[in-house]
Motif scaffolding. Structure first.
Motif, mmCIF file in Angstrom:
data_model
loop_
_atom_site.group_PDB
_atom_site.id
_atom_site.type_symbol
_atom_site.label_atom_id
_atom_site.label_comp_id
_atom_site.label_asym_id
_atom_site.label_seq_id
_atom_site.Cartn_x
_atom_site.Cartn_y
_atom_site.Cartn_z
ATOM 1 N N GLU A 13 0.646 -1.191 0.381
ATOM 2 C CA GLU A 13 0.588 0.207 0.355
ATOM 3 C C GLU A 13 1.119 1.328 -0.041
ATOM 4 O O GLU A 13 0.296 2.087 -0.726
ATOM 5 C CB GLU A 13 -0.997 0.189 0.876
ATOM 6 N N ALA A 17 0.608 3.744 -2.796
ATOM 7 C CA ALA A 17 1.042 5.617 -2.383
ATOM 8 C C ALA A 17 2.034 6.385 -2.821
ATOM 9 O O ALA A 17 1.262 7.295 -3.483
ATOM 10 C CB ALA A 17 0.592 5.562 -1.187
ATOM 11 N N GLN A 21 1.748 8.910 -6.162
ATOM 12 C CA GLN A 21 1.739 10.922 -5.740
ATOM 13 C C GLN A 21 3.024 11.273 -6.147
ATOM 14 O O GLN A 21 3.104 12.678 -7.118
ATOM 15 C CB GLN A 21 1.863 10.824 -4.409
#
Length: 208
Positions: A13, A17, A21
């Motif tokens: 995860e 992420a 980003q």
């Protein structure tokens, strides 16, 4: 009452992420440099070091790629507001949290704020980019309601809290847009936000 701790993200995860980003920051930088019309999803993927397939795994369109970056700014502000001392009057709490979210700091370098400025400047010429901005602002307004409800001891679905959330979020949005349109340094965004919040007087800053 203390906020419940969020469960720790797994390694997978965290990697997802981080990839999301990185794509968002790359898209914002390219939009700022070239405009949305002069940037393709392929450009964003190649510059971010991911495949086009990976890009579309995260985002439906090239404009959607900047949504996490825009949403992250609002999220930081709202989280800071939520953790401001409960006995702090609302106006100082709004100003303090806005400065915490907008002023350059470790993990939020001035360069990323410069890309945000370029991104907002590109929006008037791109309806799809404006749609992403307005969507993130609508989501931020909804997220503000429970935070403001807790600070004012009013129901989150009450008219007063809805108006307060709409007004404070609009003040923050207008301040950031005004900063982006000008040439002041990054700290100017927080100064404009403070001015905008101070313009909210009467029952909007001191609900009964």
């Amino acid at each position: 009452m203390a906020e419940p701790e969020r469960p720790a993200l797994s390694l997978t995860e965290r990697r997802k992420a981080a990839t999301q980003q990185e794509i968002a920051l790359t898209a914002a930088r390219l939009f700022a440099e070239r405009g949305a019309e002069g940037t393709t999803a392929e450009d964003i993927a190649r510059t971010a070091g991911v495949s086009l397939r990976t890009f579309y795994r995260y985002f439906r369109t090239k404009e959607d790629a900047v949504a996490p970056l825009l949403a992250d700014g609002s999220r930081q502000w709202i989280e800071l507001l939520a953790t401001t001392a409960p006995d702090t009057p609302l106006l100082p709490a709004l100003v303090e949290s806005a400065r915490g979210a907008l002023d350059p700091a470790p993990g939020r370098p001035a360069a990323s704020l410069a890309w945000t400025r370029g991104l907002l400047r590109a929006m008037p010429d791109d309806p799809a980019l404006r749609d992403v901005w307005h969507r993130t602002q609508h989501e931020a307004e909804a997220a503000l309601r429970p935070v403001l409800a807790a600070r004012t001891s009013l129901p989150a679905d009450s008219l007063d809290v809805r108006l307060l959330a709409a007004a404070t979020n609009a003040a923050m949005r207008v301040a950031v847009e005004a900063w982006a349109a000008g040439d002041t340094d990054p700290t100017g965004a927080a100064d404009l936000a403070e001015t905008a919040f101070r313009h909210l007087t009467g029952p909007l800053t001191e609900p009964n």
